[in-house]
Design an enzyme around this catalytic site. Sequence first.
Site, mmCIF file in Angstrom:
data_model
loop_
_atom_site.group_PDB
_atom_site.id
_atom_site.type_symbol
_atom_site.label_atom_id
_atom_site.label_comp_id
_atom_site.label_asym_id
_atom_site.label_seq_id
_atom_site.Cartn_x
_atom_site.Cartn_y
_atom_site.Cartn_z
ATOM 1 N N ARG A 252 6.161 145.094 67.986
ATOM 2 C CA ARG A 252 7.174 146.138 67.817
ATOM 3 C C ARG A 252 6.857 147.163 66.722
ATOM 4 N NH1 ARG A 252 12.480 142.525 68.633
ATOM 5 N NH2 ARG A 252 11.053 140.905 67.959
ATOM 6 N N LYS B 162 21.384 152.626 74.434
ATOM 7 C CA LYS B 162 21.408 151.836 73.192
ATOM 8 C C LYS B 162 20.848 152.647 72.038
ATOM 9 C CE LYS B 162 18.389 148.361 72.024
ATOM 10 N NZ LYS B 162 17.757 147.046 72.232
HETATM 11 C C1 R5P Z 1 14.135 146.364 72.551
HETATM 12 O O1 R5P Z 1 13.707 147.406 72.940
HETATM 13 C C2 R5P Z 1 14.055 145.099 73.346
HETATM 14 O O2 R5P Z 1 13.971 145.331 74.724
HETATM 15 C C3 R5P Z 1 15.254 144.220 73.054
HETATM 16 O O3 R5P Z 1 16.417 144.876 73.531
HETATM 17 C C4 R5P Z 1 15.385 143.972 71.593
HETATM 18 O O4 R5P Z 1 14.196 143.512 71.056
HETATM 19 C C5 R5P Z 1 16.496 142.965 71.336
HETATM 20 O O5 R5P Z 1 16.615 142.775 69.961
HETATM 21 P P1 R5P Z 1 17.930 142.174 69.305
HETATM 22 O O6 R5P Z 1 18.199 140.857 69.963
HETATM 23 O O7 R5P Z 1 17.566 142.030 67.859
HETATM 24 O O8 R5P Z 1 19.028 143.166 69.530
#
Ligand code: R5P
Length: 302
Positions: A92, A189
């Site tokens: 990431r 999001k």
């Molecule tokens: C982000 O782009 C991924 O697809 C996931 O939505 C993200 O890594 C989820 O992270 P968290 O559980 O910390 O919200």
Amino acid sequence: MIVLSLPECQAFGLKLAGALVAEHAVIEVRRFPDGESYLRLPPDLRDRSVILNCTLANPDSKLGPIVFAADAARELGAATVGLAAPYLAYMRQDTRFSPGEAVTSRSFAKMLSAAFDWLVTVDPHLHRHDSLDAIYTIPANVVHAAPLLGAWIGTHVERPLLIGPDSESEQWVAELANVIQASYVVLNKQRLGDRSVRIDFPDMSPFAGRWPILIDDIASSGRTMIEAAKRLHELGMARPVCAIIHPLFVGDSFASLSQLSSRIVSTDTVPHESNTISVAGLLAAEIVRILDKLEPPSQSGG
Ligand code: R5P
């Protein structure tokens, strides 16, 4: 062929070795009093194709041991040493967002590329890198778990509505919806911090009576799924089924999400109580393809 697992990865290693019809052994790993690692591998690895099985959730404690194990396997005569990492970490931080930051996805890839001949993983979180080839200098192959999630949803949920939490998920959620003939929506999001997200829904009235399935590649802090499930409740929809490929679920996020959902299912890329679907067969098939390319077929049998 022999599958060697780190102790905490033994359960998946047994499934992987079963699917490959290969021998399986657990590497002995312990800490000396000063914190250094001690490892012991099966001594006879001469001319064997070694598959090191280690999921890379909590990667910092595993990086040392897997690099030492790969090096020891070569010294013990292994013909090739590959890494089966059902979950690949450090994907990431793929750019320098602020001056001085380490781009850890590149550095991690450099370290693994130096230690292994190949690697295989499940749905790495590719965002700004187009493929693993952009950062890995060894063959780095990817298998996709979405069809397995799709098959599970298709047989367990009537009138499903697939919900992707962000624009990045649109491509695969749309494809999955097409395969299982389901409707889908993609949310908007905004990440506000490591443990804080804001989720906006489109008009959901056309989907009344459908069963919401929140589907994502990773649940880490769990905030994405938790916020989406809360909004579904506010919109008067049913408690969702949550389907996740990599269930990291740090802290109490799994307990919080459990209260908001009707069921949570995940694949076994990371050991977790929500594991429902195994990716061992998918990984095994890809490993056979990789080894067949690296060496004559006669050397790749169990
Ligand atoms: C982000 O782009 C991924 O697809 C996931 O939505 C993200 O890594 C989820 O992270 P968290 O559980 O910390 O919200």
